[in-house]
Write an enzyme that holds these catalytic residues in place. Structure first.
Site, PDB file in Angstrom:
ATOM      1  N   ASP A   4      14.871  16.418 -17.138  1.00 51.62           N
ATOM      2  CA  ASP A   4      14.619  16.090 -18.539  1.00 51.62           C
ATOM      3  C   ASP A   4      14.462  17.302 -19.447  1.00 51.62           C
ATOM      4  O   ASP A   4      14.386  17.145 -20.656  1.00 51.62           O
ATOM      5  CB  ASP A   4      13.357  15.222 -18.651  1.00 51.62           C
ATOM      6  CG  ASP A   4      12.098  15.980 -18.272  1.00 51.62           C
ATOM      7  OD1 ASP A   4      12.107  16.644 -17.214  1.00 51.62           O
ATOM      8  OD2 ASP A   4      11.114  15.907 -19.034  1.00 51.62           O
ATOM      9  N   PHE A  25      16.340  16.001  -7.932  1.00 53.74           N
ATOM     10  CA  PHE A  25      15.605  15.388  -9.035  1.00 53.74           C
ATOM     11  C   PHE A  25      14.431  16.259  -9.429  1.00 53.74           C
ATOM     12  O   PHE A  25      13.686  16.735  -8.569  1.00 53.74           O
ATOM     13  CB  PHE A  25      15.039  14.016  -8.628  1.00 53.74           C
ATOM     14  CG  PHE A  25      16.038  12.913  -8.583  1.00 53.74           C
ATOM     15  CD1 PHE A  25      16.347  12.186  -9.715  1.00 53.74           C
ATOM     16  CD2 PHE A  25      16.666  12.587  -7.391  1.00 53.74           C
ATOM     17  CE1 PHE A  25      17.272  11.148  -9.663  1.00 53.74           C
ATOM     18  CE2 PHE A  25      17.582  11.557  -7.325  1.00 53.74           C
ATOM     19  CZ  PHE A  25      17.894  10.837  -8.458  1.00 53.74           C
ATOM     20  N   ASP A  26      14.242  16.411 -10.719  1.00 54.21           N
ATOM     21  CA  ASP A  26      12.999  16.944 -11.254  1.00 54.21           C
ATOM     22  C   ASP A  26      11.943  15.849 -11.043  1.00 54.21           C
ATOM     23  O   ASP A  26      12.286  14.682 -10.827  1.00 54.21           O
ATOM     24  CB  ASP A  26      13.195  17.250 -12.746  1.00 54.21           C
ATOM     25  CG  ASP A  26      11.921  17.694 -13.421  1.00 54.21           C
ATOM     26  OD1 ASP A  26      11.234  18.577 -12.879  1.00 54.21           O
ATOM     27  OD2 ASP A  26      11.608  17.144 -14.498  1.00 54.21           O
ATOM     28  N   LEU A  27      10.668  16.209 -11.123  1.00 56.64           N
ATOM     29  CA  LEU A  27       9.603  15.218 -10.923  1.00 56.64           C
ATOM     30  C   LEU A  27       8.999  14.769 -12.255  1.00 56.64           C
ATOM     31  O   LEU A  27       9.233  13.650 -12.710  1.00 56.64           O
ATOM     32  CB  LEU A  27       8.527  15.783  -9.994  1.00 56.64           C
ATOM     33  CG  LEU A  27       7.357  14.863  -9.665  1.00 56.64           C
ATOM     34  CD1 LEU A  27       7.805  13.576  -8.986  1.00 56.64           C
ATOM     35  CD2 LEU A  27       6.355  15.596  -8.781  1.00 56.64           C
ATOM     36  N   ASP A  28       8.233  15.648 -12.890  1.00 52.48           N
ATOM     37  CA  ASP A  28       7.535  15.293 -14.136  1.00 52.48           C
ATOM     38  C   ASP A  28       8.542  15.056 -15.261  1.00 52.48           C
ATOM     39  O   ASP A  28       9.332  15.930 -15.592  1.00 52.48           O
ATOM     40  CB  ASP A  28       6.574  16.406 -14.551  1.00 52.48           C
ATOM     41  CG  ASP A  28       5.442  16.609 -13.565  1.00 52.48           C
ATOM     42  OD1 ASP A  28       4.908  15.610 -13.062  1.00 52.48           O
ATOM     43  OD2 ASP A  28       5.089  17.777 -13.301  1.00 52.48           O
TER      44      ASP A  28
END
Length: 191
Positions: free
Chosen positions: A166, A7-10
């Site tokens: 995203d 997973f990406d965070l921001d």
């Protein structure tokens, strides 16, 4: 289908724009630069930060380093606490973790900052690995962060690994590492 989910965070797990915008505006002010447009600031998120600053503002390496120093001064004291978890994320992580999936974070944010965010929001327990950039800008491209994350985990069957993010950096980084990707549409990227 997938056993390992990165997973990406921001913009994927957390909405961090308030803290990031505040940190950028603080650094701009401290460097006697005009305020940046919020939309422009959001375009920095997810990519190699120093490179994004050079692209957007024409900074040389020294200016970019100074900017990052000021940015972190604000972000680590104030901005890091201005995140919020996107609706449904905690439930999703609990479900995936509970079903035996291995979860990891692959973010352009420095690993220590990502760790702090996840601990603050009580999400850390879902992740076996937090892979991020290094503070001096090493391993800042998403392709490098994903490669590092994969190298730290049990050698995965790449057909069973997916990157969720995203921004185009997440999708391109996944493809360059030979893994699938899923793009979320609620973050900071564009169609």
């Amino acid at each position: 289908m997938y056993d390992l989910v990165l997973f990406d965070l921001d913009g994927t797990l957390t909405d961090s724009k308030e803290g990031i915008i505040g940190a950028v505006q603080y650094a701009m002010h401290e460097m006697s630069l005009p305020p940046a447009d919020s939309a422009e600031i959001l375009s920095y998120i997810g990519g190699p930060f120093r490179e994004e600053l050079r692209r957007a503002h024409g900074f040389d390496r020294s200016q970019a380093d100074r900017f990052v120093e000021l940015y972190r001064e604000y972000y680590l004291e104030t901005g890091i606490h201005q995140n919020r978890i996107y609706d449904g994320i905690e439930e999703l992580l609990a479900d995936l973790h509970g079903s035996g999936k291995v979860l990891a974070v692959a973010t352009a944010k420095p690993s220590e900052q990502a760790e702090t965010v996840l601990v603050n929001f009580k999400l850390r327990q879902y992740f076996g690995l937090i892979a991020g950039s290094k503070p001096m800008g090493d391993r800042s491209a998403k392709v490098e962060v994903i490669r590092y994350a994969l190298s730290q985990l049990v050698p995965p069957d790449l057909s069973k690994v997916v990157m969720v993010g995203d921004r185009c950096h997440d999708i391109l980084g996944a493809h360059e590492n030979g893994i699938d990707s899923v793009a979320v549409t609620y973050g900071y990227g564009s169609d």
